[in-house]
Scaffold this active site. Sequence first.
Site, PDB file in Angstrom:
ATOM      1  N   TYR A 141      11.874  13.749   7.669  1.00  0.00           N
ATOM      2  CA  TYR A 141      11.412  12.788   7.335  1.00  0.00           C
ATOM      3  C   TYR A 141      11.933  11.853   6.454  1.00  0.00           C
ATOM      4  O   TYR A 141      11.815  10.679   6.001  1.00  0.00           O
ATOM      5  CB  TYR A 141       9.957  13.164   6.657  1.00  0.00           C
ATOM      6  N   LYS A 191      15.367  27.017  13.116  1.00  0.00           N
ATOM      7  CA  LYS A 191      15.813  27.050  14.192  1.00  0.00           C
ATOM      8  C   LYS A 191      17.396  27.159  14.299  1.00  0.00           C
ATOM      9  O   LYS A 191      18.154  26.295  14.722  1.00  0.00           O
ATOM     10  CB  LYS A 191      15.251  25.542  14.880  1.00  0.00           C
ATOM     11  N   ASP A 223       9.827  28.228  17.349  1.00  0.00           N
ATOM     12  CA  ASP A 223       9.164  28.315  18.657  1.00  0.00           C
ATOM     13  C   ASP A 223       8.251  29.809  18.759  1.00  0.00           C
ATOM     14  O   ASP A 223       7.123  29.886  19.121  1.00  0.00           O
ATOM     15  CB  ASP A 223      10.067  28.103  19.910  1.00  0.00           C
ATOM     16  N   ASP A 247       5.210  21.083   8.913  1.00  0.00           N
ATOM     17  CA  ASP A 247       4.011  19.807   9.265  1.00  0.00           C
ATOM     18  C   ASP A 247       3.038  20.236  10.651  1.00  0.00           C
ATOM     19  O   ASP A 247       1.865  20.503  10.608  1.00  0.00           O
ATOM     20  CB  ASP A 247       4.681  18.756   9.347  1.00  0.00           C
ATOM     21  N   ASP A 251      -0.775  22.922  10.851  1.00  0.00           N
ATOM     22  CA  ASP A 251      -1.915  22.236  11.409  1.00  0.00           C
ATOM     23  C   ASP A 251      -2.220  23.074  12.325  1.00  0.00           C
ATOM     24  O   ASP A 251      -3.354  23.512  12.914  1.00  0.00           O
ATOM     25  CB  ASP A 251      -1.580  20.698  12.223  1.00  0.00           C
TER      26      ASP A 251
END
Length: 360
Positions: A141, A191, A223, A247, A251
């Site tokens: 970001y 990752k 994942d 992020d 959620d």
Amino acid sequence: MNFHIVTLPGDGIGPDVTNEAVRVLKNIAEKFGHQFSFEQQLIGGIAIDETGSALPDETLRACLNADAVLLGAVGGPKWDDPRAKTRPEDGLLAIRKGLGLFANLRPVKPHPALAFASPLREEKIRGVDFVVVRELTGGLYFGKPKERRQENGHLSAVDTMEYHDYEIRRIVDLGFKLAQARKKKLASVDKANVLASSRLWREIATEMHADYPDVKLDHVLVDTAAMRLVTAPASFDVIVTENTFGDILTDEAAVLVGSMGLLPSASLGEGTRGLYEPIHGSAPDIAGKGIANPLGSILSAAMLLRHSLKLEDEANAIERAVDELLSEGCRSADIAREGERVLGTSEMTEQVVKRVISNQ
Ligand code: NAD
């Protein structure tokens, strides 16, 4: 003890729920013999309307002088014009940056009485109690370059995932410390099989483990983490991860609980000052109707007491009251089943206050 708290109600249901959390905090102060002073400031759409800025200087100044900040929500259709120079969400990014907040904490602990509201089967939800720690200042970001390019007649766009060792160290350290105070399990999500930034992350987390030998450290690929959140969510204790992964995973984790209206969050930096807010947005569809669930905001106030004011008993008093009222069947519209009596925003708060006052 004396504390100064700035409130930023913001837009939509932000003011509805923030007022309720303040009401609970005032009762806590009275019961436990503290002095809390409250100062309300502007953020988001309402701040744009009144000052032209989503985070006016005066708001940031007030927050920098406060012991803690309680935020409602920002945004709504009125400020959705994509051509607008300033958007309500700019206020959120600016305040996190202005207060030096680098860690977002989201506890996820579905209440047994609300297991029916979860998209997962009841047996999967049983025993779920974890917290996600998301890095807020680095990664995709914010990394540079971040731009569009025109090359050989083709358009391309680039984002950069960059992490510095000190950014990784401070967030992983927080993850270890939280795990130490809980079930002593830390899942560091990365990752590392593909990304260089994740390999640095994993290297540093492994090295730091030596300082926390009592904590069990697992490296989990993002994942796999996404799958485990729905196949075995009870296996997690503390999850620590970088900005983008956090992020998305926060959620996904939020959905397990059954309603957005129930979940609190805290954003923390180096000192004790933090920013506390429910995870939901401004819910324009129900704003001003007196039906929003105030528990996410009230539980955010409990986190404020714990993390910024170091008032653990007071935080527990709120959490216990919420736990009890849910066990005893108090329901706002978002968590009620057909035929159940539905309480409004203010009535739900009344149930919290009643228990905070009467519990020993
Ligand atoms: P939302 O969280 O506002 O609402 C999603 C759904 O959940 C709606 O049906 C809403 O009525 C319901 N809901 C949310 N909170 C509730 C509560 N406390 N009690 C009962 N029901 C509740 O998400 P959205 O509709 O995608 O976004 C609305 C606006 O909020 C947008 O402008 C968005 O940008 C903004 N937003 C702000 C934040 C923030 O301030 N941190 C976060 C997310 C979205």
